[in-house]
Design a protein around this motif. Structure first.
Motif, PDB file in Angstrom:
ATOM      1  N   PHE A   1      -9.172  -5.814   1.949  1.00  0.00           N
ATOM      2  CA  PHE A   1      -8.667  -4.577   1.362  1.00  0.00           C
ATOM      3  C   PHE A   1      -8.831  -4.658  -0.156  1.00  0.00           C
ATOM      4  CE2 PHE A   1      -6.505  -5.291   5.342  1.00  0.00           C
ATOM      5  CZ  PHE A   1      -6.409  -4.043   5.932  1.00  0.00           C
ATOM      6  N   ASP A   2      -9.695  -3.831  -0.687  1.00  0.00           N
ATOM      7  CA  ASP A   2      -9.883  -3.763  -2.132  1.00  0.00           C
ATOM      8  C   ASP A   2      -9.022  -2.639  -2.693  1.00  0.00           C
ATOM      9  OD1 ASP A   2     -11.772  -5.871  -2.455  1.00  0.00           O
ATOM     10  OD2 ASP A   2     -13.341  -4.577  -1.667  1.00  0.00           O
ATOM     11  N   LEU A   3      -7.922  -3.012  -3.337  1.00  0.00           N
ATOM     12  CA  LEU A   3      -7.036  -2.060  -3.992  1.00  0.00           C
ATOM     13  C   LEU A   3      -7.419  -1.980  -5.472  1.00  0.00           C
ATOM     14  CD1 LEU A   3      -3.674  -3.359  -2.453  1.00  0.00           C
ATOM     15  CD2 LEU A   3      -5.300  -1.751  -1.447  1.00  0.00           C
ATOM     16  N   GLU A   4      -6.838  -1.061  -6.189  1.00  0.00           N
ATOM     17  CA  GLU A   4      -7.180  -0.895  -7.602  1.00  0.00           C
ATOM     18  C   GLU A   4      -6.868  -2.145  -8.424  1.00  0.00           C
ATOM     19  OE1 GLU A   4      -6.807   3.650  -8.926  1.00  0.00           O
ATOM     20  OE2 GLU A   4      -4.971   2.886  -7.994  1.00  0.00           O
ATOM     21  N   LEU A   5      -5.788  -2.860  -8.070  1.00  0.00           N
ATOM     22  CA  LEU A   5      -5.355  -3.999  -8.884  1.00  0.00           C
ATOM     23  C   LEU A   5      -5.545  -5.351  -8.199  1.00  0.00           C
ATOM     24  CD1 LEU A   5      -2.062  -2.603 -10.470  1.00  0.00           C
ATOM     25  CD2 LEU A   5      -4.433  -2.360 -11.246  1.00  0.00           C
ATOM     26  N   ALA A   6      -6.013  -5.365  -6.959  1.00  0.00           N
ATOM     27  CA  ALA A   6      -6.152  -6.643  -6.263  1.00  0.00           C
ATOM     28  C   ALA A   6      -7.048  -6.497  -5.040  1.00  0.00           C
ATOM     29  CB  ALA A   6      -4.787  -7.182  -5.831  1.00  0.00           C
ATOM     30  N   THR A   7      -7.628  -7.619  -4.645  1.00  0.00           N
ATOM     31  CA  THR A   7      -8.296  -7.735  -3.349  1.00  0.00           C
ATOM     32  C   THR A   7      -7.444  -8.622  -2.456  1.00  0.00           C
ATOM     33  OG1 THR A   7     -10.543  -7.397  -4.173  1.00  0.00           O
ATOM     34  CG2 THR A   7     -10.300  -8.659  -2.142  1.00  0.00           C
TER      35      THR A   7
ATOM     36  N   VAL B   1       0.837  -1.198   0.000  1.00  0.00           N
ATOM     37  CA  VAL B   1       0.000   0.000   0.000  1.00  0.00           C
ATOM     38  C   VAL B   1       0.872   1.249   0.000  1.00  0.00           C
ATOM     39  CG1 VAL B   1      -1.690   1.320   1.335  1.00  0.00           C
ATOM     40  CG2 VAL B   1      -1.971  -1.149   1.047  1.00  0.00           C
ATOM     41  N   GLU B   2       1.959   1.228   0.776  1.00  0.00           N
ATOM     42  CA  GLU B   2       2.833   2.397   0.861  1.00  0.00           C
ATOM     43  C   GLU B   2       3.463   2.736  -0.482  1.00  0.00           C
ATOM     44  OE1 GLU B   2       5.594   1.506   3.961  1.00  0.00           O
ATOM     45  OE2 GLU B   2       4.320   2.336   5.544  1.00  0.00           O
ATOM     46  N   ASP B   3       3.928   1.709  -1.226  1.00  0.00           N
ATOM     47  CA  ASP B   3       4.609   2.015  -2.490  1.00  0.00           C
ATOM     48  C   ASP B   3       3.659   2.062  -3.687  1.00  0.00           C
ATOM     49  OD1 ASP B   3       4.181  -0.630  -3.422  1.00  0.00           O
ATOM     50  OD2 ASP B   3       6.170  -1.295  -2.824  1.00  0.00           O
ATOM     51  N   GLY B   4       2.381   1.737  -3.465  1.00  0.00           N
ATOM     52  CA  GLY B   4       1.395   1.855  -4.529  1.00  0.00           C
ATOM     53  C   GLY B   4       1.530   0.847  -5.646  1.00  0.00           C
TER      54      GLY B   4
ATOM     55  N   ALA C   1      -6.896  -8.298 -10.218  1.00  0.00           N
ATOM     56  CA  ALA C   1      -7.799  -7.744 -11.227  1.00  0.00           C
ATOM     57  C   ALA C   1      -7.441  -8.347 -12.585  1.00  0.00           C
ATOM     58  CB  ALA C   1      -7.663  -6.225 -11.275  1.00  0.00           C
ATOM     59  N   PRO C   2      -8.408  -8.539 -13.463  1.00  0.00           N
ATOM     60  CA  PRO C   2      -8.140  -9.126 -14.773  1.00  0.00           C
ATOM     61  C   PRO C   2      -7.026  -8.374 -15.514  1.00  0.00           C
ATOM     62  CG  PRO C   2     -10.501  -8.977 -14.410  1.00  0.00           C
ATOM     63  CD  PRO C   2      -9.846  -8.249 -13.278  1.00  0.00           C
ATOM     64  N   GLY C   3      -6.067  -9.152 -16.004  1.00  0.00           N
ATOM     65  CA  GLY C   3      -4.954  -8.573 -16.737  1.00  0.00           C
ATOM     66  C   GLY C   3      -3.782  -8.141 -15.889  1.00  0.00           C
ATOM     67  N   HIS C   4      -3.890  -8.272 -14.564  1.00  0.00           N
ATOM     68  CA  HIS C   4      -2.807  -7.822 -13.675  1.00  0.00           C
ATOM     69  C   HIS C   4      -2.261  -8.970 -12.821  1.00  0.00           C
ATOM     70  CE1 HIS C   4      -3.356  -3.548 -14.593  1.00  0.00           C
ATOM     71  NE2 HIS C   4      -4.650  -3.809 -14.636  1.00  0.00           N
TER      72      HIS C   4
ATOM     73  N   GLY D   1      -1.810  -0.227  -6.749  1.00  0.00           N
ATOM     74  CA  GLY D   1      -2.778   0.849  -6.798  1.00  0.00           C
ATOM     75  C   GLY D   1      -3.208   1.302  -5.413  1.00  0.00           C
ATOM     76  N   ARG D   2      -4.079   2.273  -5.388  1.00  0.00           N
ATOM     77  CA  ARG D   2      -4.494   2.829  -4.099  1.00  0.00           C
ATOM     78  C   ARG D   2      -5.668   2.046  -3.517  1.00  0.00           C
ATOM     79  NH1 ARG D   2      -8.843   6.452  -4.261  1.00  0.00           N
ATOM     80  NH2 ARG D   2      -9.698   6.827  -6.338  1.00  0.00           N
ATOM     81  N   PRO D   3      -5.826   2.092  -2.205  1.00  0.00           N
ATOM     82  CA  PRO D   3      -6.986   1.455  -1.572  1.00  0.00           C
ATOM     83  C   PRO D   3      -8.275   2.165  -1.981  1.00  0.00           C
ATOM     84  CG  PRO D   3      -5.272   1.955   0.040  1.00  0.00           C
ATOM     85  CD  PRO D   3      -4.911   2.686  -1.212  1.00  0.00           C
TER      86      PRO D   3
END
Length: 367
Positions: free
Chosen positions: A253-259, A146-149, A278-281, A152-154
């Motif tokens: 925690f639902d982040l932009e690219l992963a849960t 989460v710190e380095d992003g 997330a699909p594609g990541h 993605g962001r939360p």
């Protein structure tokens, strides 16, 4: 006095309060080998202290911490007593130059916590607050992601502490009141997960909450539900319960690219995490989650090792009292919002606010 000893010298520790959690402390300290020596056990109940000392081969017992500090050099005082005694015992230890390892909750109020912060500033010792769930490798890894992003962001987080406590649980004299315990399931149970929430997501900004009671012999809440807004704009839904028959602890925690989901009860390991890309990541999620650290369960031992490492290095031990105050402020805000029906912002509960001096502030809604 606090020694400036090398890593190889054992620090002399005292355990104050010999109830159930004290056994977890000594078990963890023994796992650290020769780095620390438990030299005394303190308890007002002489028989309980004697039984504890016999079980763990502790050489001395006493009825008061004052007695031990007057006769021995003490480096660490582990405070394992009910919350209402935390501040005075910690202040006494700090005045003697010892460092403190303090169980949660720190104190009954933010006012008491601020008194303890003042005592810490005046002492050569320090206070580390037990927050063992921060120290499992899974949470450490998630925090760095989460710190380095890198994922993605939360966006949204779910924090569920759904535990079960029977009527008998509340028969212990110090439980079930704001005056002695400081609060109910939010203060005594959910605070551990709230601490992880802040460790991963950073500072909170605003809380809206409700609380309820009615099925247990207690003056405090049995359930609280809150929505928390964080500085980055993300939201968290928080449920604390002492009436959930099927017990579970869940953080999602639902982040932009992963849960990232963590499901456990009273402690977790790496296998308790589930990560969905997330699909594609898929590749970048797999790479991020494969990083170190790995293989360390949440435990008192993990935190106590970090505390000793910090003291050996001359650094402030984790989790510092000021950090734990942030978590306690969030707890106070849950109560303040639940009992006033208004949202509460971080920093709003100051010395002129009734919820600064008591968690029930203006009074619980069911009074």
């Amino acid at each position: 006095m606090v020694p400036t000893a090398p890593h190889s010298a054992a620090r002399r520790a005292v355990v104050v309060g010999t109830g159930a959690i004290a056994h977890s402390h000594v078990r963890a300290l023994r796992a650290l080998g020769e780095r620390v020596e438990v030299v005394a056990a303190v308890d007002l109940d002489a028989d309980r202290a004697a039984a504890f000392a016999a079980e763990w081969s502790v050489p001395r017992t006493a009825a008061t911490l004052t007695e031990v500090l007057a006769g021995d050099e003490v480096d660490l005082v582990h405070v394992c007593t009910p919350p209402s005694s935390h501040v005075e015992l910690s202040r006494e230890a700090l005045a003697a130059g010892a460092s403190v390892v303090l169980e949660k909750p720190v104190a009954l109020s933010l006012a008491e916590t601020d008194r303890l912060l003042a005592a810490e500033r005046a002492s050569s010792g320090s206070v580390a607050v037990v927050s063992q769930h921060r120290f499992g490798s899974g949470v450490q890894r998630l925090r760095s992601i989460v710190e380095d992003g890198s994922l993605g962001r939360p966006l949204v987080t779910t924090c569920l502490t759904q535990w079960y406590r029977s009527d008998a649980y509340f028969q212990v004299p110090w439980r079930g009141s704001f005056a002695v315990e400081g609060g109910g399931t939010t203060m005594g149970h959910g605070i551990h997960q709230l601490d992880v929430l802040l460790a991963v997501l950073g500072p909170w900004e605003e809380v809206s909450a409700m609380a309820a009671r009615g099925s247990r012999p207690t003056q405090t809440e049995e359930v609280s539900v809150a929505t928390v807004r964080f500085g980055d704009g993300s939201l968290a839904s928080v449920v604390n319960s002492a009436v959930s028959v099927r017990e579970t602890t869940v953080m999602r925690f639902d982040l932009e690219l992963a849960t990232v989901e963590l499901t456990h009860l009273y402690g977790y390991g790496d296998d308790d995490f589930r990560v969905t890309a997330a699909p594609g990541h898929e590749g970048e999620v797999e790479t991020a989650w494969a990083r170190e650290p790995r293989g360390v369960p949440s435990s008192h031992e993990a935190q106590f090792r970090a505390v000793l490492d910090a003291l050996d290095a001359g650094d402030a031990p984790p989790v510092a009292l000021a950090t734990a105050r942030d978590t306690l402020e969030l707890v106070a805000a849950v109560y303040a919002s639940a009992f006033t029906g208004e949202p509460v912002r971080r920093g709003q509960i100051n010395a002129s606010n009734p919820f600064w001096s008591a968690m029930d502030g203006t009074g619980a809604v069911w009074r």
